[in-house]
Write a protein that holds these residues in place. Structure first.
Motif, PDB file in Angstrom:
ATOM      1  N   ASN A  32      19.972 -45.759  34.316  1.00 52.20           N
ATOM      2  CA  ASN A  32      20.020 -44.318  34.554  1.00 52.20           C
ATOM      3  C   ASN A  32      19.475 -44.092  35.958  1.00 52.20           C
ATOM      4  O   ASN A  32      18.449 -44.662  36.324  1.00 52.20           O
ATOM      5  CB  ASN A  32      19.164 -43.563  33.540  1.00 52.20           C
ATOM      6  CG  ASN A  32      19.711 -43.662  32.133  1.00 52.20           C
ATOM      7  OD1 ASN A  32      20.916 -43.806  31.925  1.00 52.20           O
ATOM      8  ND2 ASN A  32      18.830 -43.575  31.151  1.00 52.20           N
ATOM      9  N   TYR A  34      18.517 -41.303  39.233  1.00 59.71           N
ATOM     10  CA  TYR A  34      18.014 -39.940  39.447  1.00 59.71           C
ATOM     11  C   TYR A  34      17.827 -39.663  40.931  1.00 59.71           C
ATOM     12  O   TYR A  34      17.479 -40.555  41.708  1.00 59.71           O
ATOM     13  CB  TYR A  34      16.650 -39.760  38.771  1.00 59.71           C
ATOM     14  CG  TYR A  34      16.625 -40.136  37.311  1.00 59.71           C
ATOM     15  CD1 TYR A  34      16.510 -41.468  36.926  1.00 59.71           C
ATOM     16  CD2 TYR A  34      16.706 -39.163  36.315  1.00 59.71           C
ATOM     17  CE1 TYR A  34      16.502 -41.822  35.591  1.00 59.71           C
ATOM     18  CE2 TYR A  34      16.687 -39.512  34.975  1.00 59.71           C
ATOM     19  CZ  TYR A  34      16.590 -40.847  34.619  1.00 59.71           C
ATOM     20  OH  TYR A  34      16.572 -41.190  33.291  1.00 59.71           O
ATOM     21  N   TYR A  36      15.428 -36.915  42.979  1.00 56.23           N
ATOM     22  CA  TYR A  36      14.406 -35.879  42.951  1.00 56.23           C
ATOM     23  C   TYR A  36      14.175 -35.376  44.372  1.00 56.23           C
ATOM     24  O   TYR A  36      14.397 -36.082  45.350  1.00 56.23           O
ATOM     25  CB  TYR A  36      13.074 -36.439  42.429  1.00 56.23           C
ATOM     26  CG  TYR A  36      13.009 -36.650  40.941  1.00 56.23           C
ATOM     27  CD1 TYR A  36      13.466 -37.846  40.373  1.00 56.23           C
ATOM     28  CD2 TYR A  36      12.466 -35.684  40.105  1.00 56.23           C
ATOM     29  CE1 TYR A  36      13.382 -38.048  39.002  1.00 56.23           C
ATOM     30  CE2 TYR A  36      12.386 -35.886  38.732  1.00 56.23           C
ATOM     31  CZ  TYR A  36      12.844 -37.075  38.197  1.00 56.23           C
ATOM     32  OH  TYR A  36      12.766 -37.275  36.843  1.00 56.23           O
ATOM     33  N   GLN A  45      10.990 -32.229  41.742  1.00 62.41           N
ATOM     34  CA  GLN A  45      12.079 -31.404  41.229  1.00 62.41           C
ATOM     35  C   GLN A  45      13.298 -32.288  40.995  1.00 62.41           C
ATOM     36  O   GLN A  45      13.822 -32.891  41.940  1.00 62.41           O
ATOM     37  CB  GLN A  45      12.412 -30.293  42.226  1.00 62.41           C
ATOM     38  CG  GLN A  45      13.549 -29.384  41.795  1.00 62.41           C
ATOM     39  CD  GLN A  45      13.942 -28.392  42.872  1.00 62.41           C
ATOM     40  OE1 GLN A  45      13.883 -28.682  44.059  1.00 62.41           O
ATOM     41  NE2 GLN A  45      14.337 -27.198  42.455  1.00 62.41           N
ATOM     42  N   LEU A  46      13.751 -32.379  39.748  1.00 61.45           N
ATOM     43  CA  LEU A  46      14.932 -33.177  39.439  1.00 61.45           C
ATOM     44  C   LEU A  46      16.178 -32.459  39.933  1.00 61.45           C
ATOM     45  O   LEU A  46      16.405 -31.299  39.606  1.00 61.45           O
ATOM     46  CB  LEU A  46      15.023 -33.423  37.931  1.00 61.45           C
ATOM     47  CG  LEU A  46      16.236 -34.217  37.453  1.00 61.45           C
ATOM     48  CD1 LEU A  46      16.237 -35.625  38.042  1.00 61.45           C
ATOM     49  CD2 LEU A  46      16.267 -34.265  35.930  1.00 61.45           C
ATOM     50  N   TYR A  49      21.033 -36.456  37.773  1.00 69.24           N
ATOM     51  CA  TYR A  49      20.851 -37.727  37.108  1.00 69.24           C
ATOM     52  C   TYR A  49      22.207 -38.228  36.636  1.00 69.24           C
ATOM     53  O   TYR A  49      23.156 -37.459  36.485  1.00 69.24           O
ATOM     54  CB  TYR A  49      19.850 -37.647  35.956  1.00 69.24           C
ATOM     55  CG  TYR A  49      20.263 -36.797  34.782  1.00 69.24           C
ATOM     56  CD1 TYR A  49      19.939 -35.447  34.757  1.00 69.24           C
ATOM     57  CD2 TYR A  49      20.936 -37.341  33.690  1.00 69.24           C
ATOM     58  CE1 TYR A  49      20.284 -34.657  33.677  1.00 69.24           C
ATOM     59  CE2 TYR A  49      21.289 -36.565  32.609  1.00 69.24           C
ATOM     60  CZ  TYR A  49      20.954 -35.217  32.607  1.00 69.24           C
ATOM     61  OH  TYR A  49      21.308 -34.435  31.530  1.00 69.24           O
ATOM     62  N   VAL A  51      24.028 -41.266  33.967  1.00 66.93           N
ATOM     63  CA  VAL A  51      23.869 -42.293  32.937  1.00 66.93           C
ATOM     64  C   VAL A  51      24.940 -43.363  33.040  1.00 66.93           C
ATOM     65  O   VAL A  51      24.928 -44.318  32.259  1.00 66.93           O
ATOM     66  CB  VAL A  51      23.836 -41.681  31.530  1.00 66.93           C
ATOM     67  CG1 VAL A  51      22.658 -40.715  31.408  1.00 66.93           C
ATOM     68  CG2 VAL A  51      25.148 -40.972  31.213  1.00 66.93           C
ATOM     69  N   GLU A  59      20.865 -30.573  37.725  1.00 65.67           N
ATOM     70  CA  GLU A  59      19.791 -29.778  37.148  1.00 65.67           C
ATOM     71  C   GLU A  59      19.559 -28.477  37.909  1.00 65.67           C
ATOM     72  O   GLU A  59      19.048 -27.518  37.345  1.00 65.67           O
ATOM     73  CB  GLU A  59      18.486 -30.591  37.148  1.00 65.67           C
ATOM     74  CG  GLU A  59      18.493 -31.746  36.168  1.00 65.67           C
ATOM     75  CD  GLU A  59      18.539 -31.273  34.729  1.00 65.67           C
ATOM     76  OE1 GLU A  59      17.578 -30.621  34.293  1.00 65.67           O
ATOM     77  OE2 GLU A  59      19.542 -31.549  34.048  1.00 65.67           O
ATOM     78  N   LEU A  90      13.723 -38.495  46.646  1.00 69.10           N
ATOM     79  CA  LEU A  90      13.373 -39.731  45.957  1.00 69.10           C
ATOM     80  C   LEU A  90      14.477 -40.130  44.990  1.00 69.10           C
ATOM     81  O   LEU A  90      14.914 -39.330  44.162  1.00 69.10           O
ATOM     82  CB  LEU A  90      12.071 -39.546  45.173  1.00 69.10           C
ATOM     83  CG  LEU A  90      10.802 -39.437  45.998  1.00 69.10           C
ATOM     84  CD1 LEU A  90       9.720 -38.708  45.227  1.00 69.10           C
ATOM     85  CD2 LEU A  90      10.310 -40.820  46.413  1.00 69.10           C
ATOM     86  N   ILE A  94      15.852 -45.769  35.571  1.00 69.82           N
ATOM     87  CA  ILE A  94      15.347 -46.287  34.304  1.00 69.82           C
ATOM     88  C   ILE A  94      16.348 -47.324  33.842  1.00 69.82           C
ATOM     89  O   ILE A  94      17.546 -47.063  33.830  1.00 69.82           O
ATOM     90  CB  ILE A  94      15.194 -45.192  33.239  1.00 69.82           C
ATOM     91  CG1 ILE A  94      14.080 -44.216  33.613  1.00 69.82           C
ATOM     92  CG2 ILE A  94      14.910 -45.806  31.870  1.00 69.82           C
ATOM     93  CD1 ILE A  94      13.923 -43.070  32.625  1.00 69.82           C
ATOM     94  N   ILE A 101      10.294 -44.671  34.383  1.00 70.88           N
ATOM     95  CA  ILE A 101      11.084 -44.361  35.569  1.00 70.88           C
ATOM     96  C   ILE A 101      10.387 -44.948  36.789  1.00 70.88           C
ATOM     97  O   ILE A 101       9.168 -44.840  36.928  1.00 70.88           O
ATOM     98  CB  ILE A 101      11.304 -42.839  35.690  1.00 70.88           C
ATOM     99  CG1 ILE A 101      12.347 -42.522  36.759  1.00 70.88           C
ATOM    100  CG2 ILE A 101      10.016 -42.091  35.940  1.00 70.88           C
ATOM    101  CD1 ILE A 101      12.833 -41.072  36.714  1.00 70.88           C
ATOM    102  N   TYR A 102      11.164 -45.601  37.637  1.00 70.71           N
ATOM    103  CA  TYR A 102      10.641 -46.225  38.847  1.00 70.71           C
ATOM    104  C   TYR A 102      11.302 -45.570  40.049  1.00 70.71           C
ATOM    105  O   TYR A 102      12.502 -45.291  40.050  1.00 70.71           O
ATOM    106  CB  TYR A 102      10.922 -47.727  38.848  1.00 70.71           C
ATOM    107  CG  TYR A 102      10.209 -48.468  37.755  1.00 70.71           C
ATOM    108  CD1 TYR A 102      10.836 -48.763  36.550  1.00 70.71           C
ATOM    109  CD2 TYR A 102       8.887 -48.876  37.909  1.00 70.71           C
ATOM    110  CE1 TYR A 102      10.174 -49.440  35.534  1.00 70.71           C
ATOM    111  CE2 TYR A 102       8.215 -49.550  36.898  1.00 70.71           C
ATOM    112  CZ  TYR A 102       8.866 -49.825  35.715  1.00 70.71           C
ATOM    113  OH  TYR A 102       8.216 -50.483  34.718  1.00 70.71           O
ATOM    114  N   PHE A 103      10.496 -45.364  41.096  1.00 70.30           N
ATOM    115  CA  PHE A 103      10.943 -44.629  42.260  1.00 70.30           C
ATOM    116  C   PHE A 103      11.163 -45.526  43.471  1.00 70.30           C
ATOM    117  O   PHE A 103      10.497 -46.555  43.631  1.00 70.30           O
ATOM    118  CB  PHE A 103       9.905 -43.564  42.638  1.00 70.30           C
ATOM    119  CG  PHE A 103       9.810 -42.435  41.656  1.00 70.30           C
ATOM    120  CD1 PHE A 103       8.960 -42.512  40.575  1.00 70.30           C
ATOM    121  CD2 PHE A 103      10.583 -41.298  41.824  1.00 70.30           C
ATOM    122  CE1 PHE A 103       8.879 -41.470  39.663  1.00 70.30           C
ATOM    123  CE2 PHE A 103      10.504 -40.243  40.914  1.00 70.30           C
ATOM    124  CZ  PHE A 103       9.655 -40.341  39.839  1.00 70.30           C
TER     125      PHE A 103
END
Lengths: 112, 112
Positions: A32, A34, A36, A45-46, A49, A51, A59, A90, A94, A101-103
């Motif tokens: 997954n 993302y 931000y 702030q998302l 995303y 999948v 969002e 960012l 996942i 969750i890793y950034f």
């Protein structure tokens, strides 16, 4: 081991110019992904995303868009930047069966 | 949800003191919690996590406490060092959700 890369790290763009931020994840499959945004001194702030390939959920309605052309690639774009688009972007992921969750290291965007 | 429009609260401590950073969450169904550390200009880094079947978990100099009754999470840092200065975020997620909810963040300032 899994790693995440995003680039460029820093960019200064004029108002009205296009934007492309790229993110790739290595060492995992079907993560997954993302995007931000974080204004200076603020929370996370998302924005988008995903999948899976070609699957994008937004969002926050705005002049930004995201695409996932490959399993481990996530791109954030804009056709015409606004001053309010300035911030710290960012990418995150996942993977596997977990939900940690890793950034990435982030990309600083200044719109002038 | 995400509190992205508010300035971050700040905790100032002296080097060597113990620090406690608190986080309240709202979803009683959340069963997985994570603390992140974000240094200036970098992406958030995973520190420690805890599942809802535990109320305490220890790492190296850090301890996370979970109180499900009052939906409260805390991060304790022992013998705080200047290198611990950063913004700390909590995150919660529920079951199979792939969208964690982040807290607003706390800025920890360690004075030598």
């Amino acid at each position: 081991s899994q790693t995440i890369h995003q680039w460029p790290a820093t960019l200064v763009q004029p108002v009205g110019s296009p934007l492309s931020l790229e993110c790739t994840v290595e060492g995992t499959s079907n993560p997954n992904l993302y995007w931000y945004r974080q204004a200076a001194g603020r929370g996370l702030q998302l924005l988008f995303y995903s999948v899976g390939i070609g699957q994008i959920s937004s969002e926050v309605p705005q002049n930004l868009s995201a695409s996932r052309p490959q399993d481990r690639q996530f791109i954030l774009s804009s056709k015409k930047l606004l001053l309010s688009d300035s911030g710290f972007y960012l990418c995150a992921w996942i993977g596997g069966a977990g939900n940690t969750i890793y950034f990435g290291e982030g990309s600083w965007l200044t719109v002038v | 949800g995400e509190s992205v429009g508010l300035h971050l609260p700040t905790l100032s401590v002296q080097e060597g003191d113990n620090s406690i950073i608190n986080c309240a969450y709202s979803n009683s169904a959340s069963d997985y919690f994570i603390w992140y550390k974000q240094e200036s200009g970098k992406g958030p880094q995973f520190i420690i996590d805890i599942r809802s079947n535990m109320d305490k978990r220890q790492g190296q100099r850090v301890t996370v406490l979970l109180n499900k009754t009052v939906k409260h999470l805390s991060l304790q840092i022992a013998a705080t060092q200047p290198g611990d200065s950063a913004v700390y975020f909590c995150a919660e997620s529920e079951g199979g959700s792939y969208i964690p909810t982040f807290g607003r963040g706390t800025s920890l300032i360690v004075h030598p």
